[in-house]
Every structure is written in structure tokens, then in C-alpha cells.
Enzyme design. Structure first.
Site, PDB file in Angstrom:
ATOM      1  CB  SER A 141      -1.109  -0.377   1.124  1.00  0.00           C
ATOM      2  OG  SER A 141      -1.550   1.199   1.059  1.00  0.00           O
ATOM      3  N   PRO A 185       5.873   7.255   8.977  1.00  0.00           N
ATOM      4  CG  PRO A 185       7.741   7.596  10.366  1.00  0.00           C
ATOM      5  CD  PRO A 185       6.996   8.652   9.018  1.00  0.00           C
ATOM      6  CG  ASP A 186       3.924  10.944  12.350  1.00  0.00           C
ATOM      7  OD1 ASP A 186       3.839  10.018  13.730  1.00  0.00           O
ATOM      8  OD2 ASP A 186       4.518  11.454  12.081  1.00  0.00           O
ATOM      9  CG  HIS A 187      -0.850   7.137   6.109  1.00  0.00           C
ATOM     10  ND1 HIS A 187      -2.271   6.414   6.354  1.00  0.00           N
ATOM     11  CD2 HIS A 187      -0.162   7.401   4.920  1.00  0.00           C
ATOM     12  CE1 HIS A 187      -2.885   6.792   4.783  1.00  0.00           C
ATOM     13  NE2 HIS A 187      -1.485   7.031   4.196  1.00  0.00           N
ATOM     14  CE  LYS A 247      -1.343  -3.437   3.773  1.00  0.00           C
ATOM     15  NZ  LYS A 247      -1.721  -4.737   3.817  1.00  0.00           N
TER      16      LYS A 247
END
Length: 253
Positions: free
Chosen positions: A133, A139-141, A155
Site C-alpha cells: 500500500s 510513520p504518522d500516516h 507492511k
């Protein structure tokens, strides 16, 4: 018939996995299709055929039978967040998401994918296509916050493991998946989540499925990783030269 490549699709009863499995079955002149699902219900969902195995990717031994004798593996397994029960949309606010016990991204997207990669490598599989994806560079998605699962982080860890495995690979980091017709759009490849800053960051599941299968046919797709998006339908010519599409990609990760 004997020298056709045998391709195993894992997560074959999932929304995108079903399409990949069906497309492989339709191209029986090019491939022998196999599927791996987690439950008997999943097997029924895709027609209950002989070539569909039931196994749990978190348990390495349970997937060995499915991987024996295959030439290529298409990994479409993924943890699935569920809405927490009791959410009342009329009261406003946002629903909370949870993962079922034992079905967190760490177990499914990391350990489960690692198990598949290890088993495939041990069985001498010649090509692994992994569908991931977009969003993994951040990292803060917001997706990482769902159920505190850090899904994109796990992932990406699995993607890195595959890239380092020594087995030829193609990593497809799909944009936002839409349930639209395939083969009707121009597809775009990118890297490092650049497409997320554009209005071409979504892609039909059917097109992702097609790219998985085309990746098996072209050397140009091997040992590459790319983001996949699409232009809106009707704005440009649909992609049909997949060799050219894969040739645009230079990134190994």
C-alpha cells in the site's frame, strides 16, 4: 500443458485476491492457478476448486502444501481492521477500528508475509509479487492509527524482507482501491508516495489485479518496487503496454 507456470494467489478470497485468481483461471493457456484461503467459507467463495488450499499464513507449516511445486507467488493477504461495535453515526464523531485478536498487522502483514516468503524461497519459487500500500514512507500516516495496528509499518517491513530475500520480486504499492472497471484508465507508477500528493492516487482493484498478472510475464517487472495510481477514466488512453509501464520503474525499493 506441463510447462505452464503454476501461480499461487494467497488471500484468494479477498476482494483483490478473488480478481487475480479469476484472471489466472481465465488465462489457462498461460498459467496454472492455485489459491490459498484461510477458511472453508473462503474456498466456497471462489468456487471451491481443487487447486484452492486452506491454510493460515501465521502458521508456517499450514501453508507448505500450497507452496509446493509452484513457480510464482502473488501475495494478497492483509490484516483487516473492523469497526468497533456500538458506533452510532447519528452522534457524530468517528468510528473506532479494532483488529481481531491474533489478526493484527504484526501477525498478518509481517509474520504472515515473512512465512510466505520463507516458504517460497525454500521451495525454489522463481518470482514473488507482493501487493502493499502507498503511505509507507510516513510513520504518522492515519492508517497506522487504525486499531493501533501500525499496518503500513508492518507492511513495509515485509516488503523490505522480500527485497532482501534473494528471490526475484515485484512490490506493487497500490493507491486507494476503488471498485471500478479495470482496463479503462491510464495507470501511473511512482515512488516514495509522490502520487499521494496528486489527484491520481486511487486505482481500481481490477487494474491492480491485472498488474499482478502482467508482472509475471515481463522481466522488466522483476526486482522492482513501485506505487500504482491511475488517471480518471476517459481523460487519457488506458494502459495496455505493460512492458513499457514496468520499464518506467527504476527503484528496487
Amino acid at each position: 500443458m506441463a510447462n505452464l507456470p503454476t501461480v499461487l494467489v494467497t488471500g484468494a478470497s479477498g476482494k483483490t485476491g478473488q480478481i487475480v485468481y479469476k484472471k489466472l483461471k481465465e488465462r489457462s493457456d498461460k498459467f496454472v492457478a492455485k489459491g490459498l484461503v484461510r477458511t472453508p467459507q473462503g474456498k466456497e467463495k471462489i468456487g471451491g476448486e481443487d487447486g484452492v488450499f486452506i491454510g493460515d499464513i501465521r502458521d508456517a507449516d499450514s501453508i507448505t502444501p500450497a507452496i509446493q511445486g509452484i513457480d510464482a507467488l502473488v501475495i494478497l493477504t492483509s490484516a483487516v481492521p473492523k469497526m468497533k461495535p456500538g458506533f452510532d453515526p447519528t452522534k457524530g464523531g468517528r468510528p473506532e477500528f479494532i483488529f481481531d485478536d491474533g489478526q493484527y498487522p504484526e501477525q498478518v502483514d509481517w509474520i504472515g508475509q515473512k512465512n510466505q516468503i520463507d516458504a517460497a524461497k525454500a521451495a525454489g519459487v522463481k518470482h514473488i509479487v507482493l501487493v502493499g500500500s502507498m503511505g509507507g514512507t510516513n510513520p504518522d500516516h492515519p492508517l497506522n492509527k487504525l486499531g493501533n495496528g501500525n499496518i503500513l509499518i508492518w507492511k513495509r517491513k515485509a516488503e523490505q524482507y522480500l527485497a532482501d530475500s534473494g528471490t526475484p520480486y515485484t512490490i506493487i504499492r497500490a493507491g486507494g482501491l476503488v471498485d471500478k472497471e479495470g482496463g479503462a484508465r491510464e495507470l501511473l507508477v511512482g515512488k516514495d508516495d509522490e502520487l499521494l500528493q496528486t489527484d491520481t492516487k486511487t486505482v481500481p482493484r481490477a487494474d491492480v489485479a491485472e498488474v499482478c498478472i502482467q508482472a509475471l510475464l515481463f522481466e522488466e517487472a522483476k526486482n522492482k518496487a513501485f506505487d500504482l495510481g491511475s488517471k480518471p477514466e476517459g481523460t487519457s488512453s488506458p494502459t495496455n503496454d505493460f512492458k513499457a509501464l514496468f520499464s518506467q520503474v527504476t527503484a528496487r525499493f
